[in-house]
Design an enzyme around this catalytic site. Structure first.
Site, PDB file in Angstrom:
ATOM      1  N   TYR A  94       0.837  -1.214   0.000  1.00  0.00           N
ATOM      2  CA  TYR A  94       0.000   0.000   0.000  1.00  0.00           C
ATOM      3  C   TYR A  94       0.871   1.263   0.000  1.00  0.00           C
ATOM      4  O   TYR A  94       0.642   2.203  -0.766  1.00  0.00           O
ATOM      5  CB  TYR A  94      -0.902  -0.047   1.227  1.00  0.00           C
ATOM      6  CG  TYR A  94      -1.887   1.085   1.354  1.00  0.00           C
ATOM      7  CD1 TYR A  94      -3.055   1.110   0.588  1.00  0.00           C
ATOM      8  CD2 TYR A  94      -1.678   2.124   2.265  1.00  0.00           C
ATOM      9  CE1 TYR A  94      -3.977   2.139   0.721  1.00  0.00           C
ATOM     10  CE2 TYR A  94      -2.594   3.153   2.404  1.00  0.00           C
ATOM     11  CZ  TYR A  94      -3.745   3.152   1.635  1.00  0.00           C
ATOM     12  OH  TYR A  94      -4.654   4.178   1.776  1.00  0.00           O
TER      13      TYR A  94
ATOM     14  N   LYS B  77       1.060   4.186  -2.880  1.00  0.00           N
ATOM     15  CA  LYS B  77       0.732   5.596  -2.619  1.00  0.00           C
ATOM     16  C   LYS B  77       1.947   6.512  -2.833  1.00  0.00           C
ATOM     17  O   LYS B  77       1.790   7.656  -3.269  1.00  0.00           O
ATOM     18  CB  LYS B  77       0.163   5.749  -1.205  1.00  0.00           C
ATOM     19  CG  LYS B  77      -1.165   5.005  -1.001  1.00  0.00           C
ATOM     20  CD  LYS B  77      -2.260   5.494  -1.943  1.00  0.00           C
ATOM     21  CE  LYS B  77      -3.629   4.940  -1.588  1.00  0.00           C
ATOM     22  NZ  LYS B  77      -4.693   5.464  -2.475  1.00  0.00           N
TER      23      LYS B  77
HETATM   24  N1  LIG Z   1      -9.750   5.798   5.113  1.00  0.00           N
HETATM   25  C1  LIG Z   1      -8.514   6.188   5.355  1.00  0.00           C
HETATM   26  O1  LIG Z   1      -8.078   6.280   6.513  1.00  0.00           O
HETATM   27  C2  LIG Z   1      -7.588   6.531   4.229  1.00  0.00           C
HETATM   28  C3  LIG Z   1      -6.337   7.069   4.555  1.00  0.00           C
HETATM   29  C4  LIG Z   1      -5.460   7.409   3.545  1.00  0.00           C
HETATM   30  C5  LIG Z   1      -5.827   7.212   2.228  1.00  0.00           C
HETATM   31  N2  LIG Z   1      -7.040   6.682   1.921  1.00  0.00           N
HETATM   32  C6  LIG Z   1      -7.346   6.488   0.511  1.00  0.00           C
HETATM   33  O2  LIG Z   1      -8.565   7.130   0.191  1.00  0.00           O
HETATM   34  C7  LIG Z   1      -9.216   6.408  -0.847  1.00  0.00           C
HETATM   35  C8  LIG Z   1     -10.637   6.098  -0.421  1.00  0.00           C
HETATM   36  O3  LIG Z   1     -10.588   5.346   0.760  1.00  0.00           O
HETATM   37  P1  LIG Z   1     -11.886   4.989   1.632  1.00  0.00           P
HETATM   38  O4  LIG Z   1     -11.416   4.879   3.029  1.00  0.00           O
HETATM   39  O5  LIG Z   1     -13.010   5.884   1.280  1.00  0.00           O
HETATM   40  O6  LIG Z   1     -12.140   3.493   1.088  1.00  0.00           O
HETATM   41  P2  LIG Z   1     -13.441   2.594   0.951  1.00  0.00           P
HETATM   42  O7  LIG Z   1     -12.972   1.194   1.059  1.00  0.00           O
HETATM   43  O8  LIG Z   1     -14.535   3.068   1.849  1.00  0.00           O
HETATM   44  O9  LIG Z   1     -13.891   2.889  -0.571  1.00  0.00           O
HETATM   45  C9  LIG Z   1     -13.086   2.477  -1.648  1.00  0.00           C
HETATM   46  C10 LIG Z   1     -13.774   2.801  -2.955  1.00  0.00           C
HETATM   47  O10 LIG Z   1     -12.910   2.342  -4.009  1.00  0.00           O
HETATM   48  C11 LIG Z   1     -13.655   1.524  -4.902  1.00  0.00           C
HETATM   49  N3  LIG Z   1     -12.775   0.504  -5.474  1.00  0.00           N
HETATM   50  C12 LIG Z   1     -11.953  -0.359  -4.817  1.00  0.00           C
HETATM   51  N4  LIG Z   1     -11.321  -1.151  -5.699  1.00  0.00           N
HETATM   52  C13 LIG Z   1     -11.752  -0.794  -6.947  1.00  0.00           C
HETATM   53  C14 LIG Z   1     -11.470  -1.219  -8.251  1.00  0.00           C
HETATM   54  N5  LIG Z   1     -10.610  -2.222  -8.499  1.00  0.00           N
HETATM   55  N6  LIG Z   1     -12.104  -0.621  -9.279  1.00  0.00           N
HETATM   56  C15 LIG Z   1     -12.994   0.378  -9.055  1.00  0.00           C
HETATM   57  N7  LIG Z   1     -13.293   0.850  -7.846  1.00  0.00           N
HETATM   58  C16 LIG Z   1     -12.686   0.266  -6.803  1.00  0.00           C
HETATM   59  C17 LIG Z   1     -14.765   0.914  -4.058  1.00  0.00           C
HETATM   60  O11 LIG Z   1     -15.836   0.505  -4.908  1.00  0.00           O
HETATM   61  C18 LIG Z   1     -15.115   2.082  -3.137  1.00  0.00           C
HETATM   62  O12 LIG Z   1     -15.990   2.964  -3.829  1.00  0.00           O
HETATM   63  C19 LIG Z   1      -8.363   5.179  -1.127  1.00  0.00           C
HETATM   64  O13 LIG Z   1      -7.508   5.410  -2.225  1.00  0.00           O
HETATM   65  C20 LIG Z   1      -7.563   5.039   0.142  1.00  0.00           C
HETATM   66  O14 LIG Z   1      -6.332   4.359  -0.079  1.00  0.00           O
HETATM   67  C21 LIG Z   1      -7.934   6.334   2.894  1.00  0.00           C
END
Ligand SMILES: NC(=O)c1ccc[n+]([C@@H]2O[C@H](COP(=O)([O-])OP(=O)(O)OC[C@H]3O[C@@H](n4cnc5c(N)ncnc54)[C@H](O)[C@@H]3O)[C@@H](O)[C@H]2O)c1
Length: 236
Positions: free
Chosen positions: A144, A148
Site C-alpha cells: 500500500y 501511494k
Molecule cells: N480511510 C482512510 O483512513 C484513508 C487514509 C489514507 C488514504 N485513503 C485512501 O482514500 C481512498 C478512499 O478510501 P476509503 O477509506 O473511502 O475506502 P473505501 O474502502 O470506503 O472505498 C473504496 C472505494 O474504491 C472503490 N474501489 C476499490 N477497488 C476498486 C477497483 N478495483 N475498481 C474500481 N473501484 C474500486 C470501491 O468501490 C469504493 O468505492 C483510497 O484510495 C484510500 O487508499 C484512505
C-alpha cells in the site's frame, strides 16, 4: 470520480455536485453508486453511475469515452479508488502485492492516461488520493505504501507534463479517516493509532472533501504538483 460508492469518494462526489458539477460516479459496480448518484443529483442534475475495475486499462479507456459523450465533456478527474491488503512483508503474497499496485497505482495511471487529452482541452484539474503512509511508510503496508508513494511521484511528474496545457495535478495524503476501509482495523490498534494523532481524533471524509474543494476550486488555480497532507498531524 473513482471509488465514489462510499467513504472519501462519496464525500468528494457530493461536494463536487454541490459546486455545480455533473459527476460521473465510478465504482467496481455501478449499482453500488446509486445512493451517491441520488445525493449528487439532489444538488446538480446529471450525475450518473459507472462500473469498472480501475486496473483494467481497456475498460477504463472505454469508460472515459462514454463519460465524455454522456455528460458532455470532462473538466475534473479524481482518482480515489483504492484497496488495502495488509500483511508483514515476509507473510505478504505476491498476489497481495500485485493487486494493491494494480488498483491503487496502475488504476490511477489508467484514468490519467485516458483523461489527459480531454483535460488538456478544458485546462482541467486532476486530484489523486494518496495516503500519508506513502510518505512515512507503515509496517504491514509495504504494498500500500509503495502504491501511494508511486501516486505521489506520478502526480508530480504529470504536473510537470501537463502544466503547459493549464492542467493542475495534485494529491491529497489523508491520515486516519473514518470509513469502511479503516473499520477493518481492530479496536485496540485503532485506539493506539488515535493516541498518536496530535489532534487526538480520527478525521472524517468530509474533511478530505474540504481539502479537495480547495484544490479543485478557484483557490487551487496556482497550485500544482503538490501533496496536501490532511492527517491531524499524524506525520509530524
Ligand atoms: N480511510 C482512510 O483512513 C484513508 C487514509 C489514507 C488514504 N485513503 C485512501 O482514500 C481512498 C478512499 O478510501 P476509503 O477509506 O473511502 O475506502 P473505501 O474502502 O470506503 O472505498 C473504496 C472505494 O474504491 C472503490 N474501489 C476499490 N477497488 C476498486 C477497483 N478495483 N475498481 C474500481 N473501484 C474500486 C470501491 O468501490 C469504493 O468505492 C483510497 O484510495 C484510500 O487508499 C484512505
Amino acid at each position: 470520480m473513482t471509488g465514489a460508492s462510499r467513504g472519501i469518494g462519496r464525500a468528494i462526489a457530493e461536494r463536487l455536485a454541490q459546486r455545480g458539477a455533473k459527476v460521473a460516479c465510478v465504482a467496481t459496480r455501478a449499482e453500488n453508486c446509486a445512493d451517491t448518484v441520488a445525493a449528487c443529483n439532489a444538488a446538480t442534475d446529471g450525475a450518473a453511475a459507472y462500473g469498472v475495475d480501475v486496473s483494467d486499462h481497456a475498460a477504463v479507456n472505454e469508460l472515459v469515452k462514454n463519460v465524455q459523450a454522456e455528460l458532455g465533456g470532462l473538466d475534473i478527474l479524481v482518482n480515489n479508488a483504492g484497496i488495502t491488503r495488509d500483511q508483514l512483508m515476509l507473510r505478504m503474497s505476491e498476489d497481495d502485492f500485485d493487486r494493491v499496485i494494480d488498483v491503487n497505482l496502475k488504476g490511477c495511471w489508467n484514468f490519467m492516461r485516458a483523461a489527459a487529452r480531454p483535460l488538456m482541452k478544458s485546462s482541467g484539474r486532476i486530484l489523486n488520493i494518496a495516503s500519508v503512509v506513502g510518505i512515512t511508510g507503515n509496517a504491514g503496508q509495504a504494498n500500500y505504501a509503495a502504491s501511494k508513494a508511486g501516486v505521489i511521484g506520478m502526480t508530480r511528474s504529470l504536473a510537470k507534463e501537463l502544466a503547459g496545457r493549464g492542467v493542475c495535478v495534485n494529491a491529497i495524503a489523508p491520515g486516519f479517516i473514518e470509513t469502511d476501509m479503516t473499520a477493518e482495523i481492530d479496536a485496540q490498534a485503532a485506539d493506539a493509532l488515535k493516541g498518536s494523532i496530535p489532534l487526538g481524533r480520527i478525521g472524517t471524509a468530509a474533511e478530505i472533501a474540504d481539502a479537495a474543494d480547495y484544490l479543485l476550486g478557484p483557490g487551487g488555480a496556482y497550485v500544482t504538483g503538490q501533496t496536501l497532507v490532511v492527517d491531524g498531524g499524524l506525520s509530524l
